[in-house]
Design an enzyme around this catalytic site. Structure first.
Site, PDB file in Angstrom:
ATOM      1  CG  ASP A  62      -2.291   1.269   0.870  1.00 44.36           C
ATOM      2  OD1 ASP A  62      -1.882   2.348   1.111  1.00 44.36           O
ATOM      3  OD2 ASP A  62      -3.301   0.689   1.424  1.00 44.36           O
ATOM      4  CD  GLU A  85      -9.110   4.738  -3.106  1.00 41.44           C
ATOM      5  OE1 GLU A  85     -10.398   4.303  -3.447  1.00 41.44           O
ATOM      6  OE2 GLU A  85      -8.662   3.489  -2.495  1.00 41.44           O
ATOM      7  CB  SER A 128      -6.716  14.230 -12.837  1.00 42.17           C
ATOM      8  OG  SER A 128      -8.373  13.970 -13.316  1.00 42.17           O
ATOM      9  CE1 TYR A 188      -8.103  11.201  -8.719  1.00 40.82           C
ATOM     10  CE2 TYR A 188      -9.670  12.450 -10.206  1.00 40.82           C
ATOM     11  CZ  TYR A 188      -8.751  11.191 -10.212  1.00 40.82           C
ATOM     12  OH  TYR A 188      -8.168  10.693 -11.430  1.00 40.82           O
ATOM     13  NE  ARG A 256     -17.095  14.368 -18.002  1.00 37.74           N
ATOM     14  CZ  ARG A 256     -18.450  16.077 -17.507  1.00 37.74           C
ATOM     15  NH1 ARG A 256     -18.408  16.565 -18.411  1.00 37.74           N
ATOM     16  NH2 ARG A 256     -18.907  15.549 -16.563  1.00 37.74           N
TER      17      ARG A 256
HETATM   18  P1  NAD Z   1      -7.743   1.818 -11.365  1.00 40.53           P
HETATM   19  O1  NAD Z   1      -7.895   2.555 -10.043  1.00 40.53           O
HETATM   20  O2  NAD Z   1      -7.842   1.159 -12.269  1.00 40.53           O
HETATM   21  O3  NAD Z   1      -5.698   1.544 -11.363  1.00 40.53           O
HETATM   22  C1  NAD Z   1      -5.608   1.970  -9.430  1.00 40.53           C
HETATM   23  C2  NAD Z   1      -4.539   1.286  -8.851  1.00 40.53           C
HETATM   24  O4  NAD Z   1      -4.290   1.321  -8.187  1.00 40.53           O
HETATM   25  C3  NAD Z   1      -5.960  -0.226  -8.596  1.00 40.53           C
HETATM   26  O5  NAD Z   1      -5.149  -1.120  -9.298  1.00 40.53           O
HETATM   27  C4  NAD Z   1      -5.456  -0.392  -7.464  1.00 40.53           C
HETATM   28  O6  NAD Z   1      -6.104  -2.068  -6.843  1.00 40.53           O
HETATM   29  C5  NAD Z   1      -4.245   0.411  -6.947  1.00 40.53           C
HETATM   30  N1  NAD Z   1      -4.124   1.504  -5.666  1.00 40.53           N
HETATM   31  C6  NAD Z   1      -5.222   1.860  -4.966  1.00 40.53           C
HETATM   32  N2  NAD Z   1      -5.464   2.593  -4.437  1.00 40.53           N
HETATM   33  C7  NAD Z   1      -3.749   2.172  -3.572  1.00 40.53           C
HETATM   34  C8  NAD Z   1      -2.944   2.011  -2.402  1.00 40.53           C
HETATM   35  N3  NAD Z   1      -3.725   2.549  -1.484  1.00 40.53           N
HETATM   36  N4  NAD Z   1      -2.160   1.093  -2.003  1.00 40.53           N
HETATM   37  C9  NAD Z   1      -1.296   0.870  -3.743  1.00 40.53           C
HETATM   38  N5  NAD Z   1      -2.466   0.868  -5.155  1.00 40.53           N
HETATM   39  C10 NAD Z   1      -3.556   0.827  -4.401  1.00 40.53           C
HETATM   40  O7  NAD Z   1      -7.232   3.789 -11.761  1.00 40.53           O
HETATM   41  P2  NAD Z   1      -7.108   3.817 -13.567  1.00 40.53           P
HETATM   42  O8  NAD Z   1      -8.087   4.865 -14.213  1.00 40.53           O
HETATM   43  O9  NAD Z   1      -5.714   3.232 -14.150  1.00 40.53           O
HETATM   44  O10 NAD Z   1      -6.059   5.477 -12.864  1.00 40.53           O
HETATM   45  C11 NAD Z   1      -4.419   5.210 -12.893  1.00 40.53           C
HETATM   46  C12 NAD Z   1      -3.917   6.625 -12.073  1.00 40.53           C
HETATM   47  O11 NAD Z   1      -4.666   7.650 -13.075  1.00 40.53           O
HETATM   48  C13 NAD Z   1      -5.079   7.916 -11.275  1.00 40.53           C
HETATM   49  O12 NAD Z   1      -3.615   8.322 -10.305  1.00 40.53           O
HETATM   50  C14 NAD Z   1      -6.049   8.137 -11.930  1.00 40.53           C
HETATM   51  O13 NAD Z   1      -5.807   9.243 -10.753  1.00 40.53           O
HETATM   52  C15 NAD Z   1      -5.003   8.352 -13.293  1.00 40.53           C
HETATM   53  N6  NAD Z   1      -5.873   9.477 -14.202  1.00 40.53           N
HETATM   54  C16 NAD Z   1      -6.770   8.101 -14.611  1.00 40.53           C
HETATM   55  C17 NAD Z   1      -7.891   8.813 -15.263  1.00 40.53           C
HETATM   56  C18 NAD Z   1      -9.111   7.479 -16.002  1.00 40.53           C
HETATM   57  O14 NAD Z   1      -9.708   7.715 -16.679  1.00 40.53           O
HETATM   58  N7  NAD Z   1      -8.928   6.484 -16.329  1.00 40.53           N
HETATM   59  C19 NAD Z   1      -7.956   9.777 -15.581  1.00 40.53           C
HETATM   60  C20 NAD Z   1      -6.965  11.113 -14.911  1.00 40.53           C
HETATM   61  C21 NAD Z   1      -6.517  10.626 -13.969  1.00 40.53           C
END
Ligand code: NAD
Length: 377
Positions: A62, A85, A128, A188, A256
């Protein structure tokens, strides 16, 4: 070839990035807590985790624990920090958790690099578009403006467009560039801005290259179909495949910037290895905006479904109206060019969805949660 640590490497973006880096010959370590909201209660059934677990050095840990970072960082050259998150609505009532994972989690990485010997030469952090809030608009009378969060009174009366802060007239969307006002309207968004600024400021003082990628709405095969808090393509798909009607919020013209997963992976790899991508942030999007009515219709067609699509006028407090990224800087500095346009991407996405098990539709429960907290009207 580099040793790369990807936090959140079992997630949607992380798992695809991991596979792409391995294919290019890099050695990948993943630090991920396999959060049940993303991976379900039985992680052995998580397709994302299964896709990477035998190919990487997997550390089940974590980002809130310095000791887990310590295990993961040894011998790494590049860190891509994705673990977070990620639910905008959920962040408004699980505030401590969002702050602990996104901000404190990042602080441990920086503390480690500041105080322990290491070989890290580059950090890429996921930011983001949420940091911009409503983003950039044009007012006929006042030029470029950055509207405040829309007020409830306008939205109840069915007026959903953002208005000028000076004259209150409706304003028109222009592409949001990296110099635009930072104006997050969710916890967020605040945490993502904190994360990117902490990484940029600390790495600069430590002499480590760093950049932040401000991802827009990422979609594509592999995105969670069961998490009701993120991703309207998933939420709508799961509704349709459960034969449930779609409730479109506002008037359906909210839009979006949808960017395909492979383009996001390409951009991230370009940023990792480009020495000019240092001490700065980039918008990573498609540069186009697509409205929610169009998304719902395209999905209904792709699944050959006859479910009802209802435009309800409901709205969520803190939701933004439109989003379109200016991606000129990423094109110029990173040589980034999005390759998959929305119509093609949605075909690739729905083809993948049709091969997946139909997920339980948790959307109604998530709306009940938001209503209970006063965040849904
Ligand atoms: P996701 O939720 O699919 O993946 C996040 C991963 O982080 C998961 O595998 C989860 O198990 C892990 N995780 C969560 N809390 C954790 C913790 N405390 N310790 C260790 N691991 C932890 O998200 P994603 O869509 O792959 O997004 C990845 C990044 O991109 C994030 O930082 C998100 O804020 C950013 N982001 C994503 C989007 C999108 O549209 N998907 C848009 C803007 C920004």
């Amino acid at each position: 070839m580099e040793n790369v640590l990807i936090t959140g490497g079992a997630g949607f973006i992380g798992s695809k990035l991991t596979l792409s880096l391995i294919e290019k010959g890099h050695k990948v370590t993943v630090l991920d807590n396999l959060s049940p909201q993303i991976h379900g209660e039985d992680v052995n059934l998580s397709p994302l985790y299964k896709s990477i677990k035998d190919k990487v050095n997997f550390i089940h840990g974590d980002v809130r624990n310095l000791s887990d970072w310590t295990k993961a960082i040894v011998n790494q050259h590049i860190i891509v920090h994705l673990a977070a998150e990620t639910g905008t609505g959920q962040s408004m009532y699980e505030i401590s958790k969002y702050v602990e994972v996104n901000i404190s989690g990042t602080s441990h990485l920086l503390d480690y690099m500041a105080n322990e010997p290491h070989q890290i030469k580059k950090v890429v952090v996921a930011s983001s578009r949420a940091i911009y809030g409503e983003g950039k608009y044009q007012c006929e009378a006042h030029g470029i403006v950055f509207p405040e969060t829309r007020n409830e009174k306008d939205m109840v009366s069915g007026q959903f467009e953002p208005t000028c802060t000076s004259c209150s007239k409706i304003v028109s969307l222009v592409a949001t560039d990296e110099e635009s006002k930072i104006n997050p309207c969710s916890i967020y968004g605040i945490t993502k801005y904190n994360q990117e600024q902490m990484v940029l400021v600390a790495c600069k003082s430590l002499g480590i290259d760093a950049c932040a990628l401000r991802f827009q709405n990422v979609y594509g095969p592999g995105q969670s179909l069961s998490n009701p808090y993120t991703g309207i393509l998933s939420i709508f798909s799961t509704r349709i495949l459960n034969n449930n009607p779609i409730n479109i919020f506002e008037d359906g013209l909210e839009s979006r910037d949808f960017v395909y997963i492979d383009d996001v992976v390409d951009a991230t790899i370009l940023a990792m290895f480009n020495t000019n991508a240092n001490d700065t942030s980039f918008n990573i999007g498609s540069g186009k905006s697509t409205d929610v009515n169009t998304v719902a219709k395209l999905l209904k067609g792709a699944y050959n479904s006859d479910i009802d699509i209802k435009v309800s006028g409901d709205f969520r407090v803190g939701d933004i109206r439109h989003n379109k990224a200016d991606i000129y800087k990423a094109k110029r500095v990173l040589n980034f060019e999005p390759k998959i346009m929305f119509e093609q991407g949605i075909k690739l996405f729905t083809t993948w969805v049709k091969k997946q098990e139909i997920q339980k539709d948790n959307f109604d429960q998530s709306i009940k949660d938001l209503k209970l907290k006063g965040l849904m009207k």
